[in-house]
Design an enzyme around this catalytic site. Structure first.
Site, short mmCIF file in Angstrom:
data_model
loop_
_atom_site.label_atom_id
_atom_site.label_comp_id
_atom_site.label_asym_id
_atom_site.label_seq_id
_atom_site.Cartn_x
_atom_site.Cartn_y
_atom_site.Cartn_z
N CYS A 1 6.69 5.69 6.68
CA CYS A 1 7.45 3.83 6.68
C CYS A 1 8.49 4.27 5.32
O CYS A 1 9.67 4.14 4.87
CB CYS A 1 7.14 2.32 6.53
SG CYS A 1 5.71 2.59 7.50
N ASP A 2 7.81 4.40 3.49
CA ASP A 2 8.66 4.68 2.37
C ASP A 2 8.86 5.65 2.42
O ASP A 2 9.15 5.79 0.94
CB ASP A 2 7.64 3.46 2.07
CG ASP A 2 7.85 2.37 2.52
OD1 ASP A 2 8.47 1.67 2.55
OD2 ASP A 2 6.34 1.75 2.32
N CYS B 1 2.65 3.33 3.36
CA CYS B 1 2.68 3.80 4.50
C CYS B 1 3.66 5.19 4.46
O CYS B 1 4.53 4.44 4.38
CB CYS B 1 2.53 3.18 5.34
SG CYS B 1 4.10 3.92 6.91
#
Ligand code: NDP
Length: 318
Positions: free
Chosen positions: A141-142, A138
């Site tokens: 997300c990261d 992701c």
């Protein structure tokens, strides 16, 4: 009291942000929800490390810890949380029948489906070893953790194209690894990728191994499947964007889904094609796939279930 063939007002299947949020709302509305967690209690976030984009945690939080907070909040209002997996369902007539662990049947006035989706992985041992330590499925997300660094991303669909351009804004250099000599992504997305100067597209390129120092990712070993030449690309992050599989096998033939298995809901709601059955979170969302959007739709599912039950109890005369 025997728990065989019990009847509930509200049954929640799945325990990610969508399921727990549905539970918090359903429990506070006195629907006395029962939740079956599935085999991976807490869902996909239990496999991540730092979560920095969920509002309310200014310092960020570890994924498993956040899901523990979700669980405690759902329990605080009386959700009956049970470890178990739903093995089959029968939504052909009300009340709906749900079989748990292949042996126990529960009937439910409302069912909230929050079974999520599972990211597809390449299946390399090194991918597992460094998951959360440089390997991620992701970018939204990261990606932030790789600000100013070099990363690689594998995939050639719309997700890979979108995530590559997202990463390009944060990272120094993005290596996009495409296994064929063309993209699957839409023309507009591909054009955006090709117009981004710090994305380098490597066609006909397959990942052989993610290399690291035992703690973090340091490079990716790739092979050109036309020339058979292998090479190492130094990177600090490795993103996998080769698609997701919604966890909907048990609903096949029961609920309407798209050709890839995502549950279809009535736009702007969590209503499925079956009355009293609601779907929230990634199981019905191939686009956003964020914890906060899943949680938002979990809230919607509980409100939809509550209103459905209220309308059944007090029908409005036509
Ligand atoms: P897709 O299934 O569309 O694409 C998966 C990609 O991963 C393919 O290009 C495939 O390659 C590649 N792939 C699969 N396995 C491997 C492997 N082992 N090694 C290397 N590459 C691999 O998934 P997406 O997540 O991209 O998209 C899912 C759906 O969501 C699509 O319908 C898409 O259009 C939609 N979407 C739309 C967006 C938008 O409109 N903004 C944004 C994101 C998604 P190959 O092509 O060779 O098979």
């Amino acid at each position: 009291m025997s728990q065989e063939n019990e009847h509930v007002e509200c049954l929640i299947i799945g325990s990610g942000p969508a399921g727990y949020t549905a539970a918090i709302y359903a429990a506070r509305a006195d629907l006395k929800p029962i939740m079956y967690t599935g085999m991976q209690a807490g869902g996909q976030l239990t496999q991540t490390t730092d979560v920095e984009n969920f509002p309310g945690y200014p310092q960020g939080i570890m994924g498993p810890e956040m899901m523990e907070d979700f669980r405690k909040q759902a329990e605080r209002f009386g959700t009956d949380i049970r470890f178990g997996y739903v093995s089959s369902v029968d939504f052909s007539s009300a009340p709906h029948k749900v079989v748990v662990d292949e042996i126990k049947t529960i009937t439910a006035d409302t069912v909230i489906i929050a079974t999520g989706a599972t990211a597809k992985w390449l299946g390399l041992p090194s991918e597992q070893q460094y998951n959360g330590f440089g390997v991620s499925a992701c970018a939204v997300c990261d990606g932030f953790f790789f600000k100013g660094q070099d990363v690689a991303i594998v995939g050639a669909g719309d997700t890979a194209a979108e995530e590559a351009t997202y990463l390009a804004k944060l990272c120094n250099k993005v290596h996009l690894l495409v296994r064929r000599d063309e993209f699957r992504a839409s023309k507009a997305m591909v054009a955006r990728v090709l117009a981004t100067p710090n994305i380098e597209v490597h066609y006909n390129t397959e990942t052989q191994e993610i290399l690291g120092n035992g703690k973090n990712v340091t490079a990716v070993k790739v092979i050109n499947n036309k020339s058979n030449i292998t090479s190492e690309i130094p990177v600090e992050g490795f993103f996998v964007a080769i698609g997701h599989k919604p966890n909907t096998d048990i609903f096949k033939g029961q609920l309407e889904m798209d050709e890839t298995g995502y549950l279809l809901t009535k736009p702007g709601s969590t209503l499925t094609n079956i009355e009293g059955v609601f779907a929230c979170g990634d199981v019905q969302d191939m686009y956003y796939r964020q914890a906060v959007t899943a949680a938002g739709s979990g809230c919607m599912a509980a409100l939809d279930a509550e209103r459905y039950l209220a309308a059944k109890e007090h029908p409005v005369e036509a």
